[in-house]
Scaffold this motif. Structure first.
Motif, PDB file in Angstrom:
ATOM      1  N   LEU A 131      77.829 -27.093 -82.805  1.00  0.00           N
ATOM      2  CA  LEU A 131      77.514 -29.177 -82.246  1.00  0.00           C
ATOM      3  C   LEU A 131      78.197 -29.591 -82.225  1.00  0.00           C
ATOM      4  CD1 LEU A 131      75.459 -29.815 -80.323  1.00  0.00           C
ATOM      5  CD2 LEU A 131      74.328 -30.065 -82.304  1.00  0.00           C
ATOM      6  N   GLY A 132      78.904 -30.615 -81.618  1.00  0.00           N
ATOM      7  CA  GLY A 132      79.594 -31.249 -81.588  1.00  0.00           C
ATOM      8  C   GLY A 132      81.492 -30.994 -81.816  1.00  0.00           C
ATOM      9  N   TRP A 141      78.296 -27.780 -75.741  1.00  0.00           N
ATOM     10  CA  TRP A 141      77.634 -28.505 -76.992  1.00  0.00           C
ATOM     11  C   TRP A 141      79.440 -28.765 -77.619  1.00  0.00           C
ATOM     12  CZ3 TRP A 141      75.546 -23.503 -75.541  1.00  0.00           C
ATOM     13  CH2 TRP A 141      76.089 -22.631 -76.325  1.00  0.00           C
ATOM     14  N   ILE A 170      79.253 -32.766 -73.774  1.00  0.00           N
ATOM     15  CA  ILE A 170      77.230 -33.185 -74.095  1.00  0.00           C
ATOM     16  C   ILE A 170      76.553 -33.301 -72.456  1.00  0.00           C
ATOM     17  CG2 ILE A 170      75.717 -33.993 -75.585  1.00  0.00           C
ATOM     18  CD1 ILE A 170      77.223 -31.630 -77.433  1.00  0.00           C
ATOM     19  N   TRP A 225      74.983 -30.829 -70.794  1.00  0.00           N
ATOM     20  CA  TRP A 225      74.773 -29.414 -71.595  1.00  0.00           C
ATOM     21  C   TRP A 225      73.113 -30.707 -72.123  1.00  0.00           C
ATOM     22  CZ3 TRP A 225      73.808 -29.290 -77.026  1.00  0.00           C
ATOM     23  CH2 TRP A 225      72.707 -28.634 -77.513  1.00  0.00           C
ATOM     24  N   ARG A 226      73.156 -31.361 -72.000  1.00  0.00           N
ATOM     25  CA  ARG A 226      71.918 -31.937 -73.250  1.00  0.00           C
ATOM     26  C   ARG A 226      70.449 -31.731 -72.310  1.00  0.00           C
ATOM     27  NH1 ARG A 226      72.838 -38.647 -72.000  1.00  0.00           N
ATOM     28  NH2 ARG A 226      73.287 -38.597 -69.424  1.00  0.00           N
ATOM     29  N   ILE A 237      76.769 -36.973 -78.975  1.00  0.00           N
ATOM     30  CA  ILE A 237      75.503 -36.141 -78.798  1.00  0.00           C
ATOM     31  C   ILE A 237      74.978 -36.467 -78.349  1.00  0.00           C
ATOM     32  CG2 ILE A 237      74.388 -34.456 -80.588  1.00  0.00           C
ATOM     33  CD1 ILE A 237      77.191 -34.062 -82.629  1.00  0.00           C
ATOM     34  N   GLY A 287      71.524 -33.628 -77.754  1.00  0.00           N
ATOM     35  CA  GLY A 287      71.716 -33.214 -78.282  1.00  0.00           C
ATOM     36  C   GLY A 287      71.323 -32.564 -79.440  1.00  0.00           C
TER      37      GLY A 287
END
Length: 249
Positions: A10-11, A37, A42, A45-46, A157, A161
């Motif tokens: 992630l990130g 992600w 983000i 996708w969040r 994020i 996220g």
């Protein structure tokens, strides 16, 4: 030619694996896709609640299919979900072996406590800062600038996220690991202050074909800390994984 797919956490993005590039042998083709992600993706996708499904789309795009999938940090969770889902449906796993790098995992829902939420959230900027520090290599980013960059990453994020990550973490005790029979190497690091090394040990023990490799040095990003040793460990595991019977195996 064996195919290895490297999945960032992630990130981050596919560049997190760049230091390993020169250490792969000639008989390995490496794919390092950017996932939904990633640090700059983000927004799209969040609101997504089926990260395993998004991973399935990513893996299906690999021509001929992967032999080995390597998943870092958060991404180990949707990968395990995908493998369990396929097994439950009576489908083939689609991969001959899996490497899970510094994963998050708890065995029991009661292992999660209220007082763990704030420290886990507070440590997230430190994790992003560590990734930036390691990726900068011989041209270190000044600490103040690195802290600002890490905060900016956390802002990208955002709460959605981070909650996608935390929801997957909370769901880890419910993963049907007993259905996942492909060989799995779980890599943990003694000095990892983000994902406790005990969780890597527990995950390896709970997977039917799991084994643990605990690194005595380095932290949450072994592909940046020790890229040669990391690539050699992954390739050594790949050599021990039985070949797939077919592209759909």
């Amino acid at each position: 030619m064996k195919q290895v797919v490297l999945l960032h956490g992630l990130g981050n993005n596919g560049a997190i694996w760049s230091r390993t590039q020169e250490h792969w042998p000639a008989d390995v083709r490496v794919h390092n896709p950017d996932l939904p992600w990633r640090s700059d993706g983000i927004d799209a996708w969040r609101f997504e609640t089926d990260s395993a499904g998004r991973l399935a789309e990513t893996l299906s795009a690999v021509p001929g299919g992967p032999d080995l999938v390597v998943a870092h940090s958060f991404t180990a969770l949707p990968l395990l979900e995908l493998l369990a889902r396929r097994a439950l449906a009576g489908e083939r796993p689609g991969v001959a072996g899996v490497v899970l790098v510094t994963p998050f995992y708890r065995r029991d829902p009661d292992d999660f406590h209220w007082n763990m939420i704030a420290p886990l959230l507070d440590s997230f900027p430190e994790t992003m800062s560590e990734a930036i520090r390691l990726q900068s290599g011989d041209r270190p980013v000044p600490p103040d600038l690195r802290a600002d960059m890490a905060r900016r990453l956390c802002e990208w994020i955002g709460p959605y996220g981070w909650l996608r990550f935390f929801d997957a973490y909370l769901n880890s005790p419910r993963l049907r690991l007993d259905l996942i029979t492909v060989p799995c190497l779980v890599i943990g690091a003694e000095q990892d202050v983000t994902a406790p090394v005990a969780e890597a040990r527990h995950l390896a023990a709970d997977l039917p074909a799991g084994e643990a490799l605990i690194l005595p040095e380095g932290g949450h990003f072994p592909m940046l800390d020790r890229p040669r040793a990391f690539a050699e460990a992954v390739h050594g595991f790949l050599d021990r994984v039985p070949a797939r019977l077919s592209p759909a195996a």
